[in-house]
Design a protein around this motif. Structure first.
Motif, PDB file in Angstrom:
ATOM      1  N   TRP A 488      10.173  -4.052  -7.123  1.00  0.00           N
ATOM      2  CA  TRP A 488       8.820  -4.337  -7.195  1.00  0.00           C
ATOM      3  C   TRP A 488       8.302  -2.974  -6.873  1.00  0.00           C
ATOM      4  N   LEU A 489       7.530  -2.565  -7.839  1.00  0.00           N
ATOM      5  CA  LEU A 489       6.866  -1.178  -7.439  1.00  0.00           C
ATOM      6  C   LEU A 489       5.229  -1.533  -7.871  1.00  0.00           C
ATOM      7  N   HIS A 490       4.524  -1.188  -6.791  1.00  0.00           N
ATOM      8  CA  HIS A 490       3.087  -1.471  -6.981  1.00  0.00           C
ATOM      9  C   HIS A 490       2.268   0.015  -6.798  1.00  0.00           C
ATOM     10  N   THR A 491       1.749   0.371  -7.844  1.00  0.00           N
ATOM     11  CA  THR A 491       0.999   1.761  -7.595  1.00  0.00           C
ATOM     12  C   THR A 491      -0.311   1.488  -7.952  1.00  0.00           C
ATOM     13  N   PHE A 492      -1.090   2.065  -7.215  1.00  0.00           N
ATOM     14  CA  PHE A 492      -2.784   1.854  -7.668  1.00  0.00           C
ATOM     15  C   PHE A 492      -3.338   3.089  -7.198  1.00  0.00           C
ATOM     16  N   THR A 493      -4.928   3.000  -7.349  1.00  0.00           N
ATOM     17  CA  THR A 493      -5.630   3.941  -6.823  1.00  0.00           C
ATOM     18  C   THR A 493      -6.302   3.433  -5.892  1.00  0.00           C
ATOM     19  N   GLU A 494      -6.561   4.499  -4.879  1.00  0.00           N
ATOM     20  CA  GLU A 494      -7.420   4.427  -3.589  1.00  0.00           C
ATOM     21  C   GLU A 494      -7.114   3.172  -2.763  1.00  0.00           C
ATOM     22  N   LYS A 495      -6.693   3.620  -1.628  1.00  0.00           N
ATOM     23  CA  LYS A 495      -6.192   2.593  -0.404  1.00  0.00           C
ATOM     24  C   LYS A 495      -7.480   2.625   0.470  1.00  0.00           C
ATOM     25  N   HIS A 496      -8.000   1.529   1.041  1.00  0.00           N
ATOM     26  CA  HIS A 496      -9.076   1.377   2.016  1.00  0.00           C
ATOM     27  C   HIS A 496      -8.244   0.192   3.046  1.00  0.00           C
ATOM     28  N   ASP A 497      -8.909  -0.797   3.087  1.00  0.00           N
ATOM     29  CA  ASP A 497      -8.306  -1.659   4.327  1.00  0.00           C
ATOM     30  C   ASP A 497      -8.261  -3.260   3.839  1.00  0.00           C
ATOM     31  N   PRO A 498      -7.349  -3.824   4.376  1.00  0.00           N
ATOM     32  CA  PRO A 498      -6.687  -3.611   5.429  1.00  0.00           C
ATOM     33  C   PRO A 498      -5.245  -3.353   4.931  1.00  0.00           C
ATOM     34  N   PRO A 499      -4.362  -2.756   5.750  1.00  0.00           N
ATOM     35  CA  PRO A 499      -2.978  -2.411   5.274  1.00  0.00           C
ATOM     36  C   PRO A 499      -2.300  -3.822   4.649  1.00  0.00           C
ATOM     37  N   GLU A 500      -2.487  -4.996   5.335  1.00  0.00           N
ATOM     38  CA  GLU A 500      -1.830  -6.296   4.744  1.00  0.00           C
ATOM     39  C   GLU A 500      -2.164  -6.475   3.142  1.00  0.00           C
ATOM     40  N   ALA A 501      -3.089  -5.906   2.721  1.00  0.00           N
ATOM     41  CA  ALA A 501      -3.685  -6.289   1.208  1.00  0.00           C
ATOM     42  C   ALA A 501      -2.753  -6.040   0.116  1.00  0.00           C
ATOM     43  N   VAL A 502      -1.735  -5.103   0.606  1.00  0.00           N
ATOM     44  CA  VAL A 502      -0.758  -4.749  -0.507  1.00  0.00           C
ATOM     45  C   VAL A 502       0.645  -5.536  -0.483  1.00  0.00           C
ATOM     46  N   ARG A 503       0.632  -6.152   0.768  1.00  0.00           N
ATOM     47  CA  ARG A 503       1.973  -6.644   1.089  1.00  0.00           C
ATOM     48  C   ARG A 503       2.159  -8.087   0.413  1.00  0.00           C
ATOM     49  N   VAL A 504       3.335  -8.427   0.072  1.00  0.00           N
ATOM     50  CA  VAL A 504       3.940  -9.440  -0.646  1.00  0.00           C
ATOM     51  C   VAL A 504       4.777 -10.311   0.658  1.00  0.00           C
ATOM     52  N   ASN A 505       4.976 -11.587   0.475  1.00  0.00           N
ATOM     53  CA  ASN A 505       5.790 -12.407   1.341  1.00  0.00           C
ATOM     54  C   ASN A 505       6.952 -13.012   0.436  1.00  0.00           C
ATOM     55  N   ARG A 589      -6.816 -27.912 -21.907  1.00  0.00           N
ATOM     56  CA  ARG A 589      -6.601 -27.480 -20.609  1.00  0.00           C
ATOM     57  C   ARG A 589      -5.373 -26.870 -20.131  1.00  0.00           C
ATOM     58  N   ALA A 590      -5.573 -26.008 -19.183  1.00  0.00           N
ATOM     59  CA  ALA A 590      -4.335 -25.702 -18.313  1.00  0.00           C
ATOM     60  C   ALA A 590      -4.722 -25.294 -16.995  1.00  0.00           C
ATOM     61  N   MET A 591      -3.679 -25.019 -16.366  1.00  0.00           N
ATOM     62  CA  MET A 591      -3.730 -24.487 -14.897  1.00  0.00           C
ATOM     63  C   MET A 591      -2.897 -23.207 -14.582  1.00  0.00           C
ATOM     64  N   GLY A 592      -3.746 -22.465 -13.571  1.00  0.00           N
ATOM     65  CA  GLY A 592      -2.871 -21.286 -13.168  1.00  0.00           C
ATOM     66  C   GLY A 592      -2.858 -21.520 -11.426  1.00  0.00           C
ATOM     67  N   ILE A 593      -1.872 -20.830 -10.853  1.00  0.00           N
ATOM     68  CA  ILE A 593      -1.786 -20.852  -9.273  1.00  0.00           C
ATOM     69  C   ILE A 593      -1.487 -19.543  -9.014  1.00  0.00           C
ATOM     70  N   ALA A 594      -2.075 -19.164  -7.730  1.00  0.00           N
ATOM     71  CA  ALA A 594      -1.762 -18.133  -6.942  1.00  0.00           C
ATOM     72  C   ALA A 594      -1.715 -18.327  -5.498  1.00  0.00           C
ATOM     73  N   ILE A 595      -1.021 -17.439  -4.703  1.00  0.00           N
ATOM     74  CA  ILE A 595      -1.024 -17.678  -3.145  1.00  0.00           C
ATOM     75  C   ILE A 595      -1.062 -16.165  -2.539  1.00  0.00           C
ATOM     76  N   ARG A 596      -1.891 -16.131  -1.698  1.00  0.00           N
ATOM     77  CA  ARG A 596      -2.098 -14.941  -0.588  1.00  0.00           C
ATOM     78  C   ARG A 596      -2.448 -14.994   0.591  1.00  0.00           C
ATOM     79  N   GLU A 597      -1.851 -14.218   1.541  1.00  0.00           N
ATOM     80  CA  GLU A 597      -2.078 -14.449   2.900  1.00  0.00           C
ATOM     81  C   GLU A 597      -3.211 -13.247   3.323  1.00  0.00           C
ATOM     82  N   ILE A 598      -4.405 -13.769   3.801  1.00  0.00           N
ATOM     83  CA  ILE A 598      -5.623 -12.988   4.072  1.00  0.00           C
ATOM     84  C   ILE A 598      -5.891 -13.020   5.355  1.00  0.00           C
ATOM     85  N   PHE A 599      -5.952 -12.001   6.034  1.00  0.00           N
ATOM     86  CA  PHE A 599      -6.584 -12.018   7.718  1.00  0.00           C
ATOM     87  C   PHE A 599      -5.860 -13.243   8.564  1.00  0.00           C
ATOM     88  N   GLY A 600      -4.632 -13.398   8.219  1.00  0.00           N
ATOM     89  CA  GLY A 600      -3.761 -14.351   9.061  1.00  0.00           C
ATOM     90  C   GLY A 600      -4.057 -15.900   8.443  1.00  0.00           C
TER      91      GLY A 600
END
Lengths: 738, 149
Positions: A488-505, A589-600
């Motif tokens: 998994w290679l995630h490259t992007f432009t401009e990093k700010h905050d928080p550091p966890e924003a690019v992490r996956v579980n 109709r159709a569904m989509g799903i997504a999951i993230r951890e944000i500020f705990g």
């Protein structure tokens, strides 16, 4: 007294009562806090709580209310441990003073908590400054209020005060402490002796506060976890709540500003005469990069400003376009001169030897905050004293910034916290531009007799914002023979905050996160959820692409990658079950799903979409499963998840700030559209209270929605969304739409 | 001088005819419950009732309001008793930042005056005000509760 975990302090307060404080700051600070909140006739039981002789309980809250309910949630946490009668509890906003700095939050940051956004440090660099300077923070943002002040300070202060009241009663009645019952703001003994907390408060002053009072078990909660009504709401339904823009002072003037429409541009000249000839106009103020009209009311100032024809020197950004910005970002990623952010394993090696590699370019535009109340601040100089009125996410930091900007000692600056018509990051200190509206108001006030209220018109507010980062991401991944992600290679432009924003579980064996810098010429500001808002879309959209590449159901694909993340897996499963993920949908109709951890807080969202006859996306229903560890106020939290999702959905469907000739194109709501009632989906929210460390409420709901909707669009149309907002594209349903 | 009847009281407003009613209310009469949001009639934060009809006061010249009855958020209470829409707003815990809610409430009051039992479609057609905090679920619930009250 100092314990390993915190400092707790007691002493005589101004009104003759007792002060018990909790903080990391020196004792003198706590004395000062007690003095600031002490009132005649009331014993001050702690820097965070005051018990009146009428048995009233006033909780002092050091954070700003922006509608997220913190002015109610924090008192609930303190009252719970105090065993107070909730009907006797009220709150006060703490004055913007060092004594109420976010000690608990600073401490967590120093311990290395990743989920505190670094932007909250404002101009302060953690680690290199003295603790005294660190305390010039009184920030509301990053979902920190409940997580830090609540958990670390409010609960402990409530429990400590309760112990002291019990000690006082035991001494007065000559019985042992263990025989005293304290509940509903009343102390009692089996002998029939009893007293209210208020009656015993002054006597409690004689006792030392316990350093480490035991806290309640969750099963004993009576207040926390219930949908208590918010304190701030009654004033918000009858027009009596006073926001910054509602400040009215005797002899007050009103000012409206136009800054150089091009970033970095300067004012060459302006003929004041057309404005000065108009009714009510008092003055035209010129700054190096802006012109301001001061008048006797807002509209006359606005009209006079429109009559001016300022001549600008556009400077070096005059030819900047959105296309050129995106081209620069993409080129930087392709060039590969990247900063290594995070990783494990050897992603380059794994990609080189992989048979099944998937890659995609994603991009998102700049976004304005567009708080309903435009930026404004009222300022008044009287000699070397400065008084300010406004809405600020960081009251103390704003006061310190004002003192610095005005060249005054902080003691000479008084700051009145007004209600905030939305914050979302805009009313905090920004790295690049500090607190622009505050500084502008001070600069105008210097040249005006009496108080002056500086207001940004909506157009100025939208074109002179500090924007959510426009960003390009190049996502690359390899699937192994079992259809699992091996690289998994995630490259992007401009990093700010928080550091966890690019992490996956997801537990990828080989992964790397890298970013390019120097691609952004537009002022940046933290925007609800900060970097999460773009990375949530990149990560969870690409994860969906990988699921299809692996010919696996997107829910099952995510689930299979969360084997070592049981909390995340449970949240994902709950969202799928709420939505009836495996049940067939009605045609079109159709569904989509997504999951993230944000500020705990872990949030999984499912969105169900259809297409309108003209190929636009319509979101009918949403389901959110949320694990924030614990829920303080379920009604408020639910509203935050629902409202946060609307904020994220507005961005996904409509949100776009673009640059042309160095200027922001969008001016007002007709061209920066918002989700309104008719667009707002039904949205069911359920919580899992896992008991894990308390997570935030204000920002998590904003994050997964864009990917959930985009993934649903793919399920419906087979068209992968790699660029927001969705309104820019027309979609064609596989089944011909609905 | 322009005379407008604000919440039942005649008020003399010293303003140009072309000044939007919003600014006459906020900056001349200093009644700040009515909010400035966009100035172009796009967001609804400034909604008031003019002769009982919901109007966006930022785009309504004060000169045209002469002699008319203007109701603002401050005028909804009867004595100390909240209007049923205001009470429903508290019961449903609608406001977050609260800035748009004066306008939302005025729009809802006008809707319920016109249609005492609005359908979902009626609500969506009448309630076009922007709530940046996204409290639409709660607004919908409060309108339905007020309609039953």
């Amino acid at each position: 007294m100092i314990s390993r975990r915190f400092v707790i302090f007691s002493g005589i307060a101004a009104a003759g009562g007792l002060a018990v404080g909790y903080a990391l700051t020196p004792f003198s600070t706590l004395e000062r806090a007690a003095q600031l909140v002490a009132k005649e006739g009331a014993a001050s039981l702690g820097a965070w709580v005051r018990i009146g002789s009428d048995n009233s309980v006033t909780v002092i809250v050091p954070h700003s209310e922006m509608g997220q309910g913190v002015h109610t949630a924090l008192p609930m946490m303190l009252a719970e441990e105090l065993d107070a009668d909730w009907s006797l509890v009220s709150m006060e906003q703490a004055p913007p003073d060092v004594a109420f700095a976010n000690g608990a939050m600073v401490r967590e940051y120093l311990r290395g908590d990743m989920s505190i956004p670094g932007w909250m440090s404002g101009v302060t660099e953690f680690g290199s400054r003295k603790i005294a300077e660190l305390t010039h923070l009184q920030i509301t943002g990053g979902s920190t209020a409940v997580r830090y002040t609540g958990v670390r300070a409010m609960r402990v202060a409530g429990a400590a005060a309760r112990r002291m009241l019990i000690k006082a009663a035991a001494a007065a009645w000559n019985v042992s402490e263990g025989e005293i019952e304290a509940k509903q703001s009343r102390l009692s003994h089996k002998s029939g002796k009893n007293a209210t907390y208020g009656e015993m408060a002054v006597a409690a002053a004689a006792f030392d506060p316990p350093v480490d009072p035991p806290l309640k078990a969750k099963k004993d909660y009576k207040i926390v976890g219930t949908p208590m009504k918010r304190f701030d709401i009654p004033a918000k339904v009858d027009g009596s709540a006073k926001y910054g823009i509602d400040v009215r002072q005797p002899n007050m003037s009103f000012a409206v500003i136009a800054a150089s429409p091009v970033y970095g541009g300067t004012l060459k000249s302006v003929d004041e005469k057309p404005a000065m000839a108009m009714r009510g106009v008092k003055k035209v103020v010129k700054f190096p990069d802006a012109v301001v009209v001061v008048a006797d009311n807002t509209w006359r100032a606005k009209e006079a400003l429109l009559a001016l024809q300022p001549i600008w020197d556009d400077g070096e950004n005059a030819n900047l376009t959105q296309a050129s910005i995106f081209e620069g970002m993409t080129a930087a990623l392709k060039k590969g001169d990247l900063t290594e952010d995070y990783g494990n394993g050897d992603v380059d090696d794994a990609l080189k030897s992989a048979k099944n590699v998937v890659e995609s370019l994603y991009r998102v535009p700049y976004l304005a905050h567009a708080t309903m109340e435009v930026m404004n601040c009222t300022a008044h100089f009287e000699g070397d004293k400065l008084t300010l009125w406004g809405g600020f996410q960081d009251g103390l930091g704003s006061r310190a910034a004002a003192a610095k900007f005005a060249g005054l000692a902080i003691e000479n600056v008084t700051l009145h916290h007004m209600a905030m018509g939305g914050g979302f990051g805009r009313r905090g200190r920004q790295r690049q531009r500090t607190i622009d509206y505050l500084e502008r108001a001070i600069a105008v006030a210097r040249q005006v007799e009496g108080p002056v209220q500086l207001v940004f018109t909506r157009e100025e507010d939208m074109t002179q914002d500090n924007y959510r980062q426009a960003s390009v991401a190049w996502m690359k991944a390899a699937l192994d023979d079992d259809g699992k992600v091996n690289a998994w290679l995630h490259t992007f432009t401009e990093k700010h905050d928080p550091p966890e924003a690019v992490r996956v579980n997801y537990g990828f064996a080989n992964q790397a996160v890298r970013y390019a810098t120097g691609t952004n010429p537009v002022p940046w500001g933290s925007w609800r959820s900060v970097d999460h808002s773009q990375h949530g879309f990149f990560i969870e959209s690409f994860m969906d692409e990988l699921a299809y590449a692996a010919k696996t159901d997107p829910f099952e694909f995510r689930r299979a990658h969360l084997a070592d993340a049981p909390r995340h897996r449970a949240v994902l499963e709950l969202a799928a079950s709420m939505a009836g993920w495996s049940n067939p949908r009605q045609p079109g109709r159709a569904m989509g799903i997504a999951i993230r951890e944000i500020f705990g807080t872990i949030v999984a969202q499912v969105a169900e979409v259809s297409l309108t006859n003209d190929g636009r996306v319509r979101v009918h229903r949403m389901w959110s499963a949320v694990d924030p560890g614990e829920v303080i106020n379920p009604a408020t939290f639910t509203a935050q998840i629902q409202g946060g999702a609307i904020y994220g959905l507005t961005a996904a469907l409509y949100g776009e700030i673009s640059i042309d000739k160095g200027r922001v194109v969008q001016q007002n709501f007709p061209d920066y559209e918002m989700v309104r009632m008719a667009d707002a989906p039904e949205h069911e929210v359920r919580f899992i209270e896992s008991g894990a460390r308390t997570g935030g409420a204000g920002e998590p709901g904003t994050v997964p929605v864009a990917a959930a909707v985009a993934n649903a669009v793919f399920a419906l149309t087979g068209q992968r969304v790699r660029e927001l907002p969705l309104m820019k594209a027309k979609f064609i349903g596989k089944t011909g739409g609905s | 001088m322009i005379t407008i009847h604000v919440n039942g009281t005649p008020q003399q407003v010293d303003a140009e005819d072309g000044m939007p009613l919003l600014w006459a209310i906020r900056d001349v009469l200093n009644m700040t419950g009515t909010k400035y949001g966009c100035g172009v009639g796009a967001c609804g934060a400034c909604t008031v009732l003019i002769d009982g009809v919901a109007m966006r006061s930022c785009s309504f010249p004060v000169g045209l309001a002469a002699g008319k009855d203007v109701t603002t958020i401050e005028g909804l209470k009867t004595g100390d008793t909240l209007h049923k829409v205001q009470q429903a707003w508290i019961d449903a815990q609608v406001p977050q930042c609260g800035y748009c809610q004066s306008g939302q409430i005025m729009a809802a009051v006008a809707l319920l005056q016109e249609k005492s039992r609005p359908t979902e479609a009626d609500v969506e057609e009448a309630m076009t005000n922007i709530c940046r905090c996204g409290a639409y679920t709660q607004i919908r619930a409060a309108i339905n509760a007020a309609a039953r009250a």
